[in-house]
Design an enzyme around this catalytic site. Structure first.
Site, PDB file in Angstrom:
ATOM      1  N   LYS A 100      23.974  74.687  72.503  1.00 57.40           N
ATOM      2  CA  LYS A 100      24.158  74.980  71.080  1.00 57.40           C
ATOM      3  C   LYS A 100      25.446  74.333  70.593  1.00 57.40           C
ATOM      4  O   LYS A 100      26.540  74.745  70.948  1.00 57.40           O
ATOM      5  CB  LYS A 100      24.234  76.488  70.802  1.00 57.40           C
ATOM      6  CG  LYS A 100      24.068  76.733  69.292  1.00 57.40           C
ATOM      7  CD  LYS A 100      24.577  78.051  68.803  1.00 57.40           C
ATOM      8  CE  LYS A 100      26.053  78.075  68.561  1.00 57.40           C
ATOM      9  NZ  LYS A 100      26.536  77.225  67.444  1.00 57.40           N
TER      10      LYS A 100
ATOM     11  N   GLY B 280      35.533  77.264  73.405  1.00 62.81           N
ATOM     12  CA  GLY B 280      35.782  77.733  72.048  1.00 62.81           C
ATOM     13  C   GLY B 280      36.961  78.682  72.030  1.00 62.81           C
ATOM     14  O   GLY B 280      37.858  78.604  72.881  1.00 62.81           O
ATOM     15  N   SER B 281      36.941  79.605  71.087  1.00 61.57           N
ATOM     16  CA  SER B 281      38.099  80.479  70.913  1.00 61.57           C
ATOM     17  C   SER B 281      38.166  81.539  72.003  1.00 61.57           C
ATOM     18  O   SER B 281      37.144  81.963  72.552  1.00 61.57           O
ATOM     19  CB  SER B 281      38.027  81.149  69.539  1.00 61.57           C
ATOM     20  OG  SER B 281      36.851  81.913  69.450  1.00 61.57           O
ATOM     21  N   THR B 282      39.365  81.985  72.289  1.00 59.45           N
ATOM     22  CA  THR B 282      39.573  83.029  73.294  1.00 59.45           C
ATOM     23  C   THR B 282      38.869  84.316  72.875  1.00 59.45           C
ATOM     24  O   THR B 282      38.304  85.028  73.698  1.00 59.45           O
ATOM     25  CB  THR B 282      41.082  83.254  73.513  1.00 59.45           C
ATOM     26  OG1 THR B 282      41.616  82.050  74.097  1.00 59.45           O
ATOM     27  CG2 THR B 282      41.368  84.417  74.438  1.00 59.45           C
ATOM     28  N   GLU B 283      38.872  84.557  71.587  1.00 58.90           N
ATOM     29  CA  GLU B 283      38.232  85.763  71.051  1.00 58.90           C
ATOM     30  C   GLU B 283      36.739  85.805  71.423  1.00 58.90           C
ATOM     31  O   GLU B 283      36.239  86.812  71.947  1.00 58.90           O
ATOM     32  CB  GLU B 283      38.398  85.690  69.539  1.00 58.90           C
ATOM     33  CG  GLU B 283      38.154  86.938  68.792  1.00 58.90           C
ATOM     34  CD  GLU B 283      38.188  86.616  67.303  1.00 58.90           C
ATOM     35  OE1 GLU B 283      38.643  85.507  66.913  1.00 58.90           O
ATOM     36  OE2 GLU B 283      37.731  87.466  66.541  1.00 58.90           O
TER      37      GLU B 283
ATOM     38  N   GLY C   2      35.306  83.934  73.699  1.00 55.77           N
ATOM     39  CA  GLY C   2      35.225  83.888  75.161  1.00 55.77           C
ATOM     40  C   GLY C   2      35.276  85.280  75.761  1.00 55.77           C
ATOM     41  O   GLY C   2      34.518  85.625  76.680  1.00 55.77           O
TER      42      GLY C   2
ATOM     43  N   GLU D 192      36.215  77.830  78.721  1.00 56.60           N
ATOM     44  CA  GLU D 192      37.324  76.924  78.421  1.00 56.60           C
ATOM     45  C   GLU D 192      37.800  77.308  77.033  1.00 56.60           C
ATOM     46  O   GLU D 192      37.114  77.061  76.047  1.00 56.60           O
ATOM     47  CB  GLU D 192      36.824  75.481  78.486  1.00 56.60           C
ATOM     48  CG  GLU D 192      37.934  74.503  78.795  1.00 56.60           C
ATOM     49  CD  GLU D 192      38.588  73.988  77.536  1.00 56.60           C
ATOM     50  OE1 GLU D 192      39.596  74.604  77.114  1.00 56.60           O
ATOM     51  OE2 GLU D 192      38.105  73.015  76.985  1.00 56.60           O
TER      52      GLU D 192
ATOM     53  N   GLU E 276      47.409  80.235  68.391  1.00 54.57           N
ATOM     54  CA  GLU E 276      46.899  78.874  68.338  1.00 54.57           C
ATOM     55  C   GLU E 276      46.622  78.531  66.874  1.00 54.57           C
ATOM     56  O   GLU E 276      45.795  79.180  66.232  1.00 54.57           O
ATOM     57  CB  GLU E 276      45.609  78.808  69.155  1.00 54.57           C
ATOM     58  CG  GLU E 276      45.027  77.446  69.284  1.00 54.57           C
ATOM     59  CD  GLU E 276      43.804  77.407  70.210  1.00 54.57           C
ATOM     60  OE1 GLU E 276      43.004  78.357  70.187  1.00 54.57           O
ATOM     61  OE2 GLU E 276      43.662  76.420  70.941  1.00 54.57           O
TER      62      GLU E 276
END
Ligand code: NAI
Length: 794
Positions: free
Chosen positions: A192, A244-247, A249, A266, A397
């Site tokens: 995706k 993508g974003s840590t959130e 993830g 990542e 970030e």
């Protein structure tokens, strides 16, 4: 404008790249795309679409299918059907497919580069010279791994069907990083792309089908976050790979907990860019340009925290701000610009709002006096000085062209500032003194360190982070393992009694031993009474009390974690030293083999011969990890760039270990030994039912020169102690072998600081089988590879 005027002004004129071919491709599809499933474009089953706009102008670019559950089901079914035949192809046949894809990217490089620049807003100079060539290189490199799979990964099998969710900052390159290794090693994919930038993935799928990639091997489902979530939660997907974003993830870690899906994340970063007094200043200034203004700063490993040594700071800032003045911001297809558009208005607003907050907190804003194009999402190159380490702009970030800067006095202070972050993705060190640069590189908490360089990538060198930057690596041999699993684990069966009662009811013959016979906890090299002053009986198979152990609680775990952190010197001990200590432990265990065998028999009821075999296997396992300690080493990559990359396996840090119920000594040794062999410090919870073999082991550790705090042992309830370890922010990884429920809890609670987990989903390992219970599969999980790029040669 006349030619003469250009000579007068010495300014650049526009140098536009033609977009005819790209527009024709869009027109051929009438500006509307379905999903790419089972080798063909298909309309979204809901009939719903979403729009993608050109960041540089705001104009509508295309309409895309909004993927729903049915679309995802269809894509997964196609990938599942294709996976068996694809994996069964000889490696050479898959290699030829990958090679064909690499060639195809090169043949269509210009078209892909232009579509990417229009869709993402990034300069075509970058897509043409960086994104697309690196993507082609990724397919070439992984064609090679497919070719070598049968010999180099003979003990591994493909993971299966893989869901891959990627971001918008490097749409095509991230596709290559994900798709190439997955396909090369026999997996099939549902990809995706990000909602802002779906076009090059669809173009790739179309071209791949034309290049003969079998239907169903690669499926592209477009959509927004909800479509990504449907993929993450699909029951028939074996692995999720996310960038993508840590959130998000963290959310994915929670959603996949306990499902048995393998996972690589990542995520974000706030990477330090450290300039020492003795750096080549002009080189470092140019480095900043590449670190934070490349791709408008929308780079997970962007050198966004500039740390400058005090002595050189005034000169450095002066040259940097002068250089900023000469940067050109323009249309993505203008080949003579340095920066182009931010991906979307929402990202532009995020940048603006974070910068405003930084300024409100006292940062000084530097922006060049340059003209920005009108109409799209543009933001100028920005530097914030006078930034406090705790300021929001220094910790969050920003994901935009904004460098935040702080000064430091000593290398120690630089390291402290650099590591003062919840992230640990990359770092850049600038110094002409090789000793200083490499000394600092070793101490940085980062998956990648560039010495006198920045933002270098290659398919052969693994990329990925530490801490909340995620786990897993992309690229290189280590990246291949993320798409494989050991053959020896494939046949593991669910434990006979997944919900095995914690304690058997004591019956008859109840003669509680006196309190001072209670085995204590072992924390920081000392025996310690449990904080709660409670103990629990240990029963024989017939229910007879054969001893007592301390009932460890949350506080005991916290103490053990503190002790383990204090023993950080173990990570920098020489591997020769660690090897010797492992042999010494083995030797001391050997000297007391009978005593341990008797203990195992008494606890578990196995025959004397069986217990003896467990002790012998434990001794052998300790020898194996003594052997590995100085042999599990790094490699030197020789990327097609000036320089080399040292790929060094590093200890993860402080690791919790929940030992299996069965094989109370061998299970404990099989998990603790690979961890300490590689420099980790351990907080181990021994077999809940049969803990005495591990508590007897204290005295072996004490007499084997194991430094205090390297191995800590806390007895008690596996589940309760696992919960504390999993939610502890200073624990870097957690290994847990037990029930399915234990695996789920461990993976879910580990989402907090995104610690690495290694669990068995209730499937029992045959601890006596060296192929299943020993070796590199364990050492790989005990380490993170750090790639240190250094200049080398001409
Ligand atoms: P994001 O993490 O939301 O999006 C990345 C991908 O995940 C997209 O394909 C998106 O559709 C998908 N996604 C979103 N929610 C999902 C869910 N619940 N389950 C599964 N997939 C989901 O990133 P976003 O919102 O585009 O950017 C926000 C911030 O994230 C940026 O400002 C930046 O700080 C950070 N970011 C970091 C990246 C990196 O490479 N480290 C890349 C992109 C964004």
């Amino acid at each position: 404008m006349t030619v003469a005027r250009y000579f007068d002004e010495m300014s650049y004129g526009p140098a536009p790249e033609a977009d005819t071919e790209a527009r024709q491709w869009l027109a051929r599809h009438n500006g509307e795309f379905g999903h790419f499933i089972n080798g063909a474009f298909v309309a979204p089953s809901s009939g719903k679409t979403f729009e993608s706009h050109e960041p540089a102008t705001g104009a509508l670019l295309a309409k895309l299918a909004l993927g729903n559950a049915k679309d995802v089901d269809d894509a997964v079914a196609a990938a599942r059907k294709a996976q068996g035949p694809w994996a069964k192809l000889p490696g050479h046949a898959r290699a030829r497919h990958l090679y064909a894809l690499a060639r195809m990217i090169q043949r269509h490089a210009r078209l892909i580069a232009v579509v990417e620049a229009i869709d993402n807003g990034k300069p075509v100079r970058e897509t043409r010279d960086i994104d697309i060539p690196l993507a082609a290189r990724h397919f070439y490199h992984h064609a090679g791994w497919a070719q070598l799979q049968e010999t180099e990964f003979a003990d591994q099998v493909p993971v299966g069907v893989v869901g891959q969710v990627i971001p918008w900052n490097f749409p095509f390159l991230m596709l290559a990083w994900k798709v190439a290794p997955a396909l090369a090693l026999g997996n099939t994919v549902i990809l995706k792309p990000a909602e802002f930038t779906p076009l090059t993935a669809l173009l790739f799928a179309e071209l791949a089908a034309a290049a003969g990639l079998p239907a169903g091997v690669l499926n592209v489902v477009t959509g927004e976050g909800e479509t990504g979530a449907l993929i993450v939660e699909h029951a028939d997907i074996d692995k999720i790979a996310f960038t993508g974003s840590t959130e998000v993830g963290r959310l994915i870690r929670e959603k996949t907990a306990g499902t048995g899906k393998s996972l690589t994340l990542e995520l974000g970063g706030k990477s330090p860019f450290i300039v020492f007094d003795d750096a080549d200043i002009d080189g470092a200034v140019e480095g900043v340009v590449d670190a934070i203004w490349f791709n408008q700063g929308q780079v997970c490993c962007a050198g966004s925290r500039l740390l400058v040594q005090e002595g050189v700071a005034p000169l450095f800032y002066e040259r940097l701000t002068r250089r900023m003045q000469s940067l050109r911001v323009g249309h993505p297809l203008d080949k003579a610009i340095d920066m182009a558009a931010i991906v979307a208005p929402v990202q532009l607003q995020r940048i603006e709002s974070l910068v405003a907050k930084g300024v409100a907190e006292g940062a000084k804003l530097h922006q060049p006096d340059i003209e920005l194009p009108k109409g799209g999402s543009f933001y100028p190159p920005t530097l914030l000085t006078n930034v406090q380490p705790t300021s929001i702009v220094a910790t969050e970030e920003i994901f935009g062209p904004v460098a935040v800067s702080m000064t430091f006095r000593t290398p120690e202070e630089a390291i402290q500032l650099a590591n003062h972050s919840r992230y640990g993705l990359a770092a850049s060190v600038w110094s002409e003194t090789i000793g200083l640069a490499l000394n600092v590189a070793a101490k940085l908490a980062a998956g990648v360190v560039w010495v006198n360089a920045t933002n270098l990538f290659d398919a052969a060198a693994g990329f990925g982070g530490k801490r909340e930057s995620g786990f897993g690596r992309e690229g290189g041999r280590e990246g291949c393992y993320e798409y494989l699993k050991p053959k020896a684990w494939a046949g593991r069966k669910l434990r006979a009694a997944p919900g095995e009662p914690v304690l058997k009811q004591a019956t008859g013959d109840f003669s509680a031993p006196s309190l001072d016979r209670t085995a204590k906890l072992f924390i920081g090299g000392k025996q310690a009474r449990p904080d709660g002053n409670y103990s629990r009986p240990v029963l024989s198979p017939k229910g007879k009390v054969i001893g007592e152990v301390g009932e460890g609680n949350r506080k005991d775990i916290r103490n053990a974690v503190v002790a383990a952190h204090a023993a950080s010197g173990w990570a920098s001990a020489t591997s020769h030293n660690r090897a010797q200590i492992l042999y010494y432990i083995a030797e001391n265990l050997s000297g007391r083999a009978d005593e341990f065998a008797n203990r195992i028999s008494a606890m578990t009821g196995v025959s004397a011969a069986g217990a003896k075999a467990e002790v012998e296997a434990s001794i052998s396992r300790l020898f194996s990890y003594g052997a590995w300690a100085d042999k599990y080493e790094g490699v030197v990559h020789q990327p097609p760039l000036r320089g080399v990359a040292l790929a060094m396996p590093e200890a993860i840090g402080v690791v919790g270990v929940i030992c299996p119920t069965e094989a109370p000594l061998l299970g404990f040794i099989s998990l603790v030994a690979p961890l300490i062999a590689t420099g980790n410090r351990v907080v181990a919870v021994p077999s809940e039912q049969h803990p005495l073999a591990a508590t007897d082991f204290y005295s072996i550790l004490e007499t084997s020169d194991v430094p205090a705090g390297v191995v800590n042992i806390v007895t008690g309830s596996a589940m309760e102690l696992a919960k504390t370890l999993a939610s502890h922010n200073d624990v870097d990884a957690l290994w847990a072998f037990g029930t399915q429920e234990l695996s789920t809890v461990v993976e879910k609670l580990s989402a907090g600081n995104l610690k690495r987990t290694f669990v068995d989903y209730g499937k029992a390992t045959d601890w006596f089988d060296r192929f299943a219970a020993e070796g590199q599969a364990y050492l790989r999980r005990a380490t993170d590879v750090k790639n240190i790029w250094i200049p080398y040669g001409e």
